[in-house]
Write an enzyme that holds these catalytic residues in place. Structure first.
Site, PDB file in Angstrom:
ATOM      1  N   ASP A 123       0.840  -1.186   0.000  1.00  0.00           N
ATOM      2  CA  ASP A 123       0.000   0.000   0.000  1.00  0.00           C
ATOM      3  C   ASP A 123       0.882   1.245   0.000  1.00  0.00           C
ATOM      4  O   ASP A 123       2.042   1.201   0.434  1.00  0.00           O
ATOM      5  CB  ASP A 123      -0.901   0.023   1.230  1.00  0.00           C
ATOM      6  CG  ASP A 123      -2.187  -0.755   1.035  1.00  0.00           C
ATOM      7  OD1 ASP A 123      -2.557  -1.003  -0.130  1.00  0.00           O
ATOM      8  OD2 ASP A 123      -2.830  -1.120   2.039  1.00  0.00           O
ATOM      9  N   ARG A 174      -1.945  -0.423  -8.519  1.00  0.00           N
ATOM     10  CA  ARG A 174      -3.260   0.098  -8.129  1.00  0.00           C
ATOM     11  C   ARG A 174      -3.191   1.608  -8.307  1.00  0.00           C
ATOM     12  O   ARG A 174      -2.404   2.284  -7.642  1.00  0.00           O
ATOM     13  CB  ARG A 174      -3.586  -0.241  -6.678  1.00  0.00           C
ATOM     14  CG  ARG A 174      -4.913   0.392  -6.188  1.00  0.00           C
ATOM     15  CD  ARG A 174      -5.070   0.295  -4.680  1.00  0.00           C
ATOM     16  NE  ARG A 174      -5.184  -1.089  -4.255  1.00  0.00           N
ATOM     17  CZ  ARG A 174      -4.727  -1.547  -3.094  1.00  0.00           C
ATOM     18  NH1 ARG A 174      -4.073  -0.752  -2.277  1.00  0.00           N
ATOM     19  NH2 ARG A 174      -4.884  -2.807  -2.780  1.00  0.00           N
TER      20      ARG A 174
END
Length: 299
Positions: A123, A174
């Protein structure tokens, strides 16, 4: 105006009230909750990525504990034969304590996932950790670990250059707009300018052969992506849409019905407060529910 005032006042609101409203964004307190949620989504044509809540760890012992807990998620995914993967917060693994220590923990987990035939994503957190996270990703890839993905935030002014620097890896990315509060010096502040940069980065990724997690709840961006995919005959094995648990569920179901893959970010754990506050700040309309819960309206 009222919703924005409530959002700014959230530090004064009891955590029990925040939790009662924010629980829609979280699978539950336990790994079993995230596994159950994943099974539910898979039965309905969607996928998930599981996230153990927690970030900005300041003690090495805690970081090592988090590493151990994440291996349990990998084990549970394998034993339940699920299509999901784990998203990890680099600062929960000590990246903010010591970069080498954090990298060692991240590398351990990526190798653990690889040995269990699983993917894992780093992330992206706020700007003090952007460079360190991208350095860790590049080092992992240079060391032959290709079962790892990264996140690029379109509101960061550096993001285009970051993608150029990562181009050789054809990274699994992402792509999101970004949610942390950053200064105008390093981050685009205008909402439409952020959207325009997101579109530019999406096209760059497709043109350079990356697999893309199209992570947005914004209709303008969803429609842009759908149009781009159609006009350019993009194969459906080159992308997936991604959304957060509890957000725009009707739109999510529409995307599934159109035949596109979709993955739901599914967090769990006791460390829910910081994550929930960011979700509520992103979605001020939820403030009305906080107002009603705080004053007992509707009971």
């Amino acid at each position: 105006m009222l919703n924005e005032l409530i959002i700014k006042s959230m530090p004064l609101i009891p955590k029990s009230i925040i939790k009662s409203v924010a629980k829609r964004y979280i699978a539950g307190s336990y790994l079993s909750d995230a596994i159950s949620m994943t099974k539910k989504f898979e039965a309905n044509g969607a996928m998930t990525t599981i996230d153990l809540l927690g970030e900005f760890v300041q003690e090495k012992e805690k970081a090592l504990h988090e590493r151990g807990e994440i291996t349990k998620i990998v084990d549970a995914i394998k034993s339940n034969n699920l299509k999901t993967y784990v998203s990890i917060k680099p600062t929960s693994l000590g990246l903010g304590i010591d970069e080498n220590f954090g990298y060692e923990n991240i590398e351990y987990l990526i190798k653990y996932a690889r040995d269990n035939q699983q993917f894992m994503r780093l992330d992206m957190e706020n700007s003090p950790y952007t460079e360190k996270t991208l350095n860790a990703y590049s080092k992992l890839r240079s060391n032959g670990l290709d079962n790892v993905g990264v996140v690029i935030q379109a509101y960061m002014k550096r993001s285009e250059n970051d993608l150029i620097n990562l181009k050789e890896f054809k990274p699994n990315v992402r792509l999101c707009k970004g949610i942390y509060k950053e200064s105008a010096e390093i981050a685009i502040q205008d909402k439409q300018a952020i959207r325009d940069n997101w579109k530019k980065l999406l096209a760059f990724l497709f043109e350079n052969g990356s697999y893309i997690g199209i992570a947005t709840h914004d209709d303008e961006l969803i429609n842009f992506a759908l149009d781009y995919i159609t006009k350019n005959n993009i194969s459906r094995d080159q992308y997936e849409f991604q959304m957060l648990l509890g957000v725009r569920e009707t739109r999510r179901d529409e995307i599934i019905k159109l035949g596109h893959k979709i993955r739901i970010y599914t967090p769990f754990g006791e460390d829910w407060y910081g994550y929930s506050i960011r979700r509520l700040e992103e979605n001020p309309d939820m403030a009305g529910h906080i107002f009603k819960a705080f004053f007992g309206i509707g009971k």
